[in-house]
Design a protein around this motif. Structure first.
Motif, mmCIF file in Angstrom:
data_model
loop_
_atom_site.group_PDB
_atom_site.id
_atom_site.type_symbol
_atom_site.label_atom_id
_atom_site.label_comp_id
_atom_site.label_asym_id
_atom_site.label_seq_id
_atom_site.Cartn_x
_atom_site.Cartn_y
_atom_site.Cartn_z
ATOM 1 N N ASN A 12 0.818 -1.212 0.000
ATOM 2 C CA ASN A 12 0.000 0.000 0.000
ATOM 3 C C ASN A 12 0.852 1.262 0.000
ATOM 4 O OD1 ASN A 12 -2.729 -1.278 0.492
ATOM 5 N ND2 ASN A 12 -1.608 -2.025 2.267
ATOM 6 N N ILE A 13 0.280 2.335 -0.536
ATOM 7 C CA ILE A 13 0.870 3.660 -0.375
ATOM 8 C C ILE A 13 0.351 4.128 0.978
ATOM 9 C CG2 ILE A 13 1.031 5.987 -1.319
ATOM 10 C CD1 ILE A 13 -0.005 4.654 -3.998
ATOM 11 N N ASN A 14 1.230 4.157 1.983
ATOM 12 C CA ASN A 14 0.751 4.435 3.331
ATOM 13 C C ASN A 14 1.704 5.278 4.166
ATOM 14 O OD1 ASN A 14 2.686 2.508 3.757
ATOM 15 N ND2 ASN A 14 1.272 0.919 4.430
ATOM 16 N N SER A 15 2.538 6.065 3.518
ATOM 17 C CA SER A 15 3.452 6.961 4.230
ATOM 18 C C SER A 15 3.438 8.336 3.583
ATOM 19 C CB SER A 15 4.885 6.430 4.181
ATOM 20 O OG SER A 15 5.012 5.248 4.907
ATOM 21 N N LYS A 30 4.338 0.917 -21.771
ATOM 22 C CA LYS A 30 3.087 0.432 -22.358
ATOM 23 C C LYS A 30 3.020 -1.099 -22.399
ATOM 24 C CE LYS A 30 4.718 1.073 -27.081
ATOM 25 N NZ LYS A 30 4.473 1.757 -28.333
ATOM 26 N N TYR A 31 4.136 -1.759 -22.088
ATOM 27 C CA TYR A 31 4.180 -3.223 -22.100
ATOM 28 C C TYR A 31 3.905 -3.839 -20.729
ATOM 29 C CZ TYR A 31 6.381 -2.003 -26.466
ATOM 30 O OH TYR A 31 6.639 -1.447 -27.692
ATOM 31 N N GLY A 32 3.900 -3.018 -19.676
ATOM 32 C CA GLY A 32 3.643 -3.536 -18.343
ATOM 33 C C GLY A 32 4.475 -2.809 -17.308
ATOM 34 N N TYR A 33 4.532 -3.373 -16.114
ATOM 35 C CA TYR A 33 5.326 -2.769 -15.046
ATOM 36 C C TYR A 33 6.014 -3.862 -14.245
ATOM 37 C CZ TYR A 33 1.129 -3.795 -12.246
ATOM 38 O OH TYR A 33 0.064 -4.409 -11.633
ATOM 39 N N HIS A 34 7.099 -3.478 -13.568
ATOM 40 C CA HIS A 34 7.803 -4.416 -12.706
ATOM 41 C C HIS A 34 8.552 -3.659 -11.600
ATOM 42 C CE1 HIS A 34 10.847 -3.354 -15.733
ATOM 43 N NE2 HIS A 34 11.734 -3.575 -14.787
ATOM 44 N N PHE A 35 8.745 -4.355 -10.499
ATOM 45 C CA PHE A 35 9.459 -3.804 -9.350
ATOM 46 C C PHE A 35 10.944 -3.709 -9.680
ATOM 47 C CE2 PHE A 35 12.012 -4.667 -5.563
ATOM 48 C CZ PHE A 35 11.620 -3.614 -4.747
ATOM 49 N N LEU A 36 11.569 -2.584 -9.294
ATOM 50 C CA LEU A 36 12.997 -2.400 -9.528
ATOM 51 C C LEU A 36 13.826 -2.433 -8.258
ATOM 52 C CD1 LEU A 36 13.143 0.551 -12.097
ATOM 53 C CD2 LEU A 36 13.589 -1.866 -12.532
ATOM 54 N N ILE A 113 -0.521 -0.293 -4.261
ATOM 55 C CA ILE A 113 0.436 0.123 -5.292
ATOM 56 C C ILE A 113 0.033 -0.467 -6.644
ATOM 57 C CG2 ILE A 113 2.832 -0.142 -6.064
ATOM 58 C CD1 ILE A 113 3.601 -0.011 -3.026
ATOM 59 N N THR A 114 -0.342 -1.742 -6.653
ATOM 60 C CA THR A 114 -0.713 -2.383 -7.921
ATOM 61 C C THR A 114 -1.965 -1.761 -8.527
ATOM 62 O OG1 THR A 114 -1.868 -4.140 -6.709
ATOM 63 C CG2 THR A 114 0.409 -4.587 -7.429
ATOM 64 N N GLY A 115 -2.881 -1.261 -7.697
ATOM 65 C CA GLY A 115 -4.073 -0.586 -8.216
ATOM 66 C C GLY A 115 -3.698 0.670 -8.986
ATOM 67 N N ILE A 116 -2.780 1.455 -8.424
ATOM 68 C CA ILE A 116 -2.294 2.661 -9.102
ATOM 69 C C ILE A 116 -1.570 2.274 -10.392
ATOM 70 C CG2 ILE A 116 -0.637 4.581 -8.957
ATOM 71 C CD1 ILE A 116 -2.970 5.161 -7.193
ATOM 72 N N LEU A 117 -0.694 1.263 -10.302
ATOM 73 C CA LEU A 117 0.057 0.840 -11.481
ATOM 74 C C LEU A 117 -0.873 0.325 -12.577
ATOM 75 C CD1 LEU A 117 3.070 -0.870 -9.699
ATOM 76 C CD2 LEU A 117 3.190 1.147 -11.191
#
Length: 144
Positions: A12-15, A30-36, A113-117
């Motif tokens: 969650n975004i919680n701070s 545009k192809y997706g997202y991933h954690f860095l 976070i995934t909802g926003i992404l």
């Protein structure tokens, strides 16, 4: 484009910006997202050490929101295009904007976070809102 999320639980975004202890960094296209990466912020009671390292290493700043502390956190987030926090003060927000980073707050007090992404991904693939078009253009200009 890289997006930072102020989080305590990696879900969650919680701070808020000033008290955030961790920023999770994601890359989205545009192809997706991933954690860095995760940038950890360690508040030091009184120290003159400044600096940061990525990959779950620690960013050390003094307690409070001095200009130097804010600048150190912004420097750590410099590759990011957007930073999501639950709230942010006027001074840190202005400094982020000055550095080409768009501060954002979610609509809910605690949002996944995934909802926003997922919503950003749909927008990036389709017809982005004007604010996002401007951010994407700035990101495009930055990479050229």
């Amino acid at each position: 484009m890289k997006i930072a999320f102020a989080t305590t639980d990696k879900v969650n975004i919680n701070s808020d910006f000033g008290s955030a202890e961790k920023f999770d960094i994601y890359e989205i296209s545009k192809y997706g997202y991933h954690f860095l990466d995760t940038i950890c912020v360690e508040k030091q009671p009184e120290t003159t050490q400044y600096g940061y390292k990525n990959k779950d290493n620690i960013l050390r700043v003094n307690k409070g929101e001095s200009d130097t502390d804010i600048a150190t956190v912004i420097d750590a987030l410099n590759d990011c295009t957007i930073v999501y926090t639950t709230s942010i003060g006027a001074v840190p927000a202005a400094k982020l904007i000055k550095n080409g980073i768009t501060p954002m707050t979610p609509e809910l007090d605690q949002e996944k976070i995934t909802g926003i992404l997922d919503r950003l991904l749909i927008a990036v693939k389709g017809n982005p809102a004007p604010w996002l078009r401007k951010v994407l253009q700035r990101e495009n200009d930055r990479t050229q």
